[in-house]
Design a protein around this motif. Structure first.
Motif, PDB file in Angstrom:
ATOM      1  N   GLY A  43      11.454  17.605  -2.626  1.00 19.93           N
ATOM      2  CA  GLY A  43      11.010  18.344  -3.803  1.00 19.93           C
ATOM      3  C   GLY A  43       9.664  17.926  -4.350  1.00 19.93           C
ATOM      4  N   VAL A  44       8.837  17.277  -3.536  1.00 21.48           N
ATOM      5  CA  VAL A  44       7.563  16.795  -4.036  1.00 21.48           C
ATOM      6  C   VAL A  44       6.385  17.604  -3.529  1.00 21.48           C
ATOM      7  CG1 VAL A  44       8.358  14.442  -4.360  1.00 21.48           C
ATOM      8  CG2 VAL A  44       7.404  15.102  -2.158  1.00 21.48           C
ATOM      9  N   TYR A  45       6.612  18.595  -2.752  1.00 22.71           N
ATOM     10  CA  TYR A  45       5.521  19.328  -2.123  1.00 22.71           C
ATOM     11  C   TYR A  45       4.906  20.379  -3.044  1.00 22.71           C
ATOM     12  CZ  TYR A  45       2.757  21.241   1.615  1.00 22.71           C
ATOM     13  OH  TYR A  45       1.709  21.644   2.380  1.00 22.71           O
ATOM     14  N   ASN A  46       5.616  20.825  -4.066  1.00 18.86           N
ATOM     15  CA  ASN A  46       5.124  21.887  -4.951  1.00 18.86           C
ATOM     16  C   ASN A  46       3.912  21.481  -5.771  1.00 18.86           C
ATOM     17  OD1 ASN A  46       7.064  23.639  -4.070  1.00 18.86           O
ATOM     18  ND2 ASN A  46       8.512  23.069  -5.663  1.00 18.86           N
ATOM     19  N   ALA A  47       3.661  20.186  -5.896  1.00 16.09           N
ATOM     20  CA  ALA A  47       2.516  19.731  -6.678  1.00 16.09           C
ATOM     21  C   ALA A  47       1.193  20.196  -6.086  1.00 16.09           C
ATOM     22  CB  ALA A  47       2.521  18.202  -6.780  1.00 16.09           C
ATOM     23  N   TRP A  48       1.143  20.427  -4.780  1.00 17.81           N
ATOM     24  CA  TRP A  48      -0.080  20.901  -4.125  1.00 17.81           C
ATOM     25  C   TRP A  48      -0.569  22.185  -4.778  1.00 17.81           C
ATOM     26  CZ3 TRP A  48      -4.029  19.837  -1.115  1.00 17.81           C
ATOM     27  CH2 TRP A  48      -4.715  20.866  -0.499  1.00 17.81           C
ATOM     28  N   ASP A  49       0.361  23.129  -5.000  1.00 19.25           N
ATOM     29  CA  ASP A  49      -0.019  24.415  -5.561  1.00 19.25           C
ATOM     30  C   ASP A  49      -0.405  24.323  -7.025  1.00 19.25           C
ATOM     31  OD1 ASP A  49       0.437  25.741  -3.126  1.00 19.25           O
ATOM     32  OD2 ASP A  49       2.562  25.916  -3.581  1.00 19.25           O
ATOM     33  N   SER A  50       0.176  23.397  -7.730  1.00 17.80           N
ATOM     34  CA  SER A  50      -0.105  23.310  -9.155  1.00 17.80           C
ATOM     35  C   SER A  50      -1.314  22.444  -9.466  1.00 17.80           C
ATOM     36  CB  SER A  50       1.124  22.759  -9.893  1.00 17.80           C
ATOM     37  OG  SER A  50       1.393  21.444  -9.460  1.00 17.80           O
ATOM     38  N   GLY A  51      -1.874  21.798  -8.438  1.00 15.04           N
ATOM     39  CA  GLY A  51      -3.070  20.996  -8.645  1.00 15.04           C
ATOM     40  C   GLY A  51      -2.810  19.651  -9.292  1.00 15.04           C
ATOM     41  N   GLN A  52      -1.597  19.210  -9.336  1.00 13.36           N
ATOM     42  CA  GLN A  52      -1.257  17.923  -9.949  1.00 13.36           C
ATOM     43  C   GLN A  52      -1.329  16.828  -8.881  1.00 13.36           C
ATOM     44  OE1 GLN A  52       2.596  18.673 -11.545  1.00 13.36           O
ATOM     45  NE2 GLN A  52       1.866  20.130 -13.045  1.00 13.36           N
ATOM     46  N   ARG A  53      -2.536  16.438  -8.558  1.00 11.43           N
ATOM     47  CA  ARG A  53      -2.724  15.504  -7.441  1.00 11.43           C
ATOM     48  C   ARG A  53      -1.970  14.196  -7.610  1.00 11.43           C
ATOM     49  NH1 ARG A  53      -8.928  16.690  -7.064  1.00 11.43           N
ATOM     50  NH2 ARG A  53      -8.770  18.661  -6.016  1.00 11.43           N
ATOM     51  N   THR A  55       0.828  13.543  -8.720  1.00 11.96           N
ATOM     52  CA  THR A  55       2.267  13.613  -8.460  1.00 11.96           C
ATOM     53  C   THR A  55       2.577  14.000  -7.019  1.00 11.96           C
ATOM     54  OG1 THR A  55       2.431  15.943  -9.103  1.00 11.96           O
ATOM     55  CG2 THR A  55       2.721  14.288 -10.861  1.00 11.96           C
ATOM     56  N   MET A  56       1.547  14.277  -6.246  1.00 14.64           N
ATOM     57  CA  MET A  56       1.741  14.671  -4.846  1.00 14.64           C
ATOM     58  C   MET A  56       2.005  13.451  -3.987  1.00 14.64           C
ATOM     59  SD  MET A  56      -1.364  17.158  -3.892  1.00 14.64           S
ATOM     60  CE  MET A  56      -2.311  17.899  -5.167  1.00 14.64           C
ATOM     61  N   PRO A  57       2.652  13.669  -2.843  1.00 14.29           N
ATOM     62  CA  PRO A  57       2.719  12.598  -1.850  1.00 14.29           C
ATOM     63  C   PRO A  57       1.292  12.225  -1.434  1.00 14.29           C
ATOM     64  CG  PRO A  57       4.201  14.379  -1.269  1.00 14.29           C
ATOM     65  CD  PRO A  57       3.367  14.866  -2.414  1.00 14.29           C
ATOM     66  N   LEU A  58       1.104  11.004  -1.001  1.00 13.16           N
ATOM     67  CA  LEU A  58      -0.221  10.495  -0.670  1.00 13.16           C
ATOM     68  C   LEU A  58      -0.963  11.398   0.310  1.00 13.16           C
ATOM     69  CD1 LEU A  58      -2.279   8.271  -1.040  1.00 13.16           C
ATOM     70  CD2 LEU A  58      -1.093   6.960   0.735  1.00 13.16           C
ATOM     71  N   ARG A  59      -0.291  11.865   1.316  1.00 13.76           N
ATOM     72  CA  ARG A  59      -0.933  12.707   2.329  1.00 13.76           C
ATOM     73  C   ARG A  59      -1.479  13.995   1.719  1.00 13.76           C
ATOM     74  NH1 ARG A  59       2.014  14.147   7.993  1.00 13.76           N
ATOM     75  NH2 ARG A  59       0.179  14.774   9.139  1.00 13.76           N
ATOM     76  N   GLU A  60      -0.737  14.595   0.796  1.00 15.96           N
ATOM     77  CA  GLU A  60      -1.203  15.824   0.153  1.00 15.96           C
ATOM     78  C   GLU A  60      -2.339  15.546  -0.821  1.00 15.96           C
ATOM     79  OE1 GLU A  60       2.055  15.406   0.935  1.00 15.96           O
ATOM     80  OE2 GLU A  60       1.948  16.984   2.425  1.00 15.96           O
ATOM     81  N   GLN A  61      -2.309  14.390  -1.480  1.00 16.51           N
ATOM     82  CA  GLN A  61      -3.421  14.020  -2.355  1.00 16.51           C
ATOM     83  C   GLN A  61      -4.713  13.942  -1.546  1.00 16.51           C
ATOM     84  OE1 GLN A  61      -3.035  10.553  -4.866  1.00 16.51           O
ATOM     85  NE2 GLN A  61      -0.807  10.790  -4.919  1.00 16.51           N
ATOM     86  N   ILE A  62      -4.630  13.246  -0.433  1.00 14.02           N
ATOM     87  CA  ILE A  62      -5.802  13.086   0.424  1.00 14.02           C
ATOM     88  C   ILE A  62      -6.291  14.449   0.900  1.00 14.02           C
ATOM     89  CG2 ILE A  62      -6.591  12.188   2.652  1.00 14.02           C
ATOM     90  CD1 ILE A  62      -4.624   9.790   2.091  1.00 14.02           C
ATOM     91  N   ASN A  63      -5.381  15.285   1.344  1.00  9.87           N
ATOM     92  CA  ASN A  63      -5.771  16.613   1.822  1.00  9.87           C
ATOM     93  C   ASN A  63      -6.397  17.445   0.706  1.00  9.87           C
ATOM     94  OD1 ASN A  63      -5.904  18.600   3.976  1.00  9.87           O
ATOM     95  ND2 ASN A  63      -4.386  19.722   2.786  1.00  9.87           N
ATOM     96  N   ALA A  64      -5.881  17.333  -0.501  1.00 10.40           N
ATOM     97  CA  ALA A  64      -6.448  18.083  -1.628  1.00 10.40           C
ATOM     98  C   ALA A  64      -7.886  17.648  -1.907  1.00 10.40           C
ATOM     99  CB  ALA A  64      -5.585  17.894  -2.879  1.00 10.40           C
TER     100      ALA A  64
END
Length: 175
Positions: A43-53, A55-64
Motif C-alpha cells: 500500500g505504499v505505491y500510491n504516493a508516487w501519484d500524489s507527489g508525496q516523495r 512517504t514513497m519507497p526509496l526506489r520511487e523517491q529516486i525515480n521521482a
C-alpha cells in the motif's frame, strides 16, 4: 557538439535534491531488485501519484527526483542523457533521439575490465548481473523490455560497428 552530457550529473543532482548519497541512488535506483508488486501490496505505491516523495519507497523517491531532473534538462534544450529510463520519461517528446547501444558479451566483458578496472575473474559475472538488474529496473519503471528495438529510434551493435562508427552514426542522426 557542445551538448551537455548527463550521466553522473544525474546522480549528483538527485543526491543534492534528495539528500541521499550517490551510491544509494545508484544501487536503489537503476540496480535495485525490489518488487513493484511488493510495494503495491504494502500500500505504499500510491504516493508516487500524489507527489508525496517522503512517504514513497526509496526506489520511487529516486525515480521521482530523476524524472523531474531529466524533464527539466530536456526542457532547456539539447542534451545527452545516459540511462535512467530517460527514453521512457521523455517518450511523448518528438525532439528526442533515443539510442540503444549493445554489444556481444565478450566485447562488453573486455570493456568492463579495461575501462572500469573490474578484475578479469569477476568481469563476466559483473556484466551479467548488471544487465539482469538493469532489465529488471527498466521493466519495473516502464513495464517494457530493456533493449527492445521498439523503444528506441536507433539501435547500434558496437561489437560490429565499433565505438567510433557508433558515434559517427549518432552524430549523423542528430544533424
Amino acid at each position: 557538439m557542445n551538448i551537455p552530457l548527463y550521466e553522473k550529473k544525474i546522480l549528483e543532482e538527485v543526491s543534492r535534491r534528495s539528500g541521499l548519497a550517490e551510491d544509494v541512488i545508484e544501487n536503489e535506483g537503476e540496480y535495485s531488485t525490489s518488487s513493484k508488486i511488493f510495494n503495491i501490496a504494502m500500500g505504499v505505491y500510491n504516493a508516487w501519484d500524489s507527489g508525496q516523495r517522503d512517504t514513497m519507497p526509496l526506489r520511487e523517491q529516486i525515480n521521482a527526483y530523476q524524472t523531474e531532473f531529466i524533464r527539466e534538462v530536456a526542457d532547456k534544450g539539447g542534451c545527452v542523457i545516459v540511462g535512467r529510463c530517460a527514453e521512457y520519461i521523455l517518450r511523448e517528446r518528438t525532439d528526442c533521439l533515443n539510442v540503444f547501444i549493445y554489444g556481444n558479451p565478450e566485447d562488453r566483458v573486455k570493456r568492463v575490465i579495461e575501462e572500469h578496472r573490474v578484475p578479469d575473474a569477476e568481469a563476466e559475472v559483473h556484466v551479467k548481473k548488471r544487465d539482469k538488474k538493469r532489465a529488471a529496473h527498466y521493466k519495473y519503471i516502464t513495464d517494457r523490455e530493456w533493449g527492445d528495438v521498439k523503444n528506441y529510434n536507433l539501435c547500434l551493435d558496437s561489437s560490429k560497428l565499433g565505438i567510433e562508427k557508433c558515434i559517427e552514426l549518432i552524430l549523423e542522426c542528430v544533424q
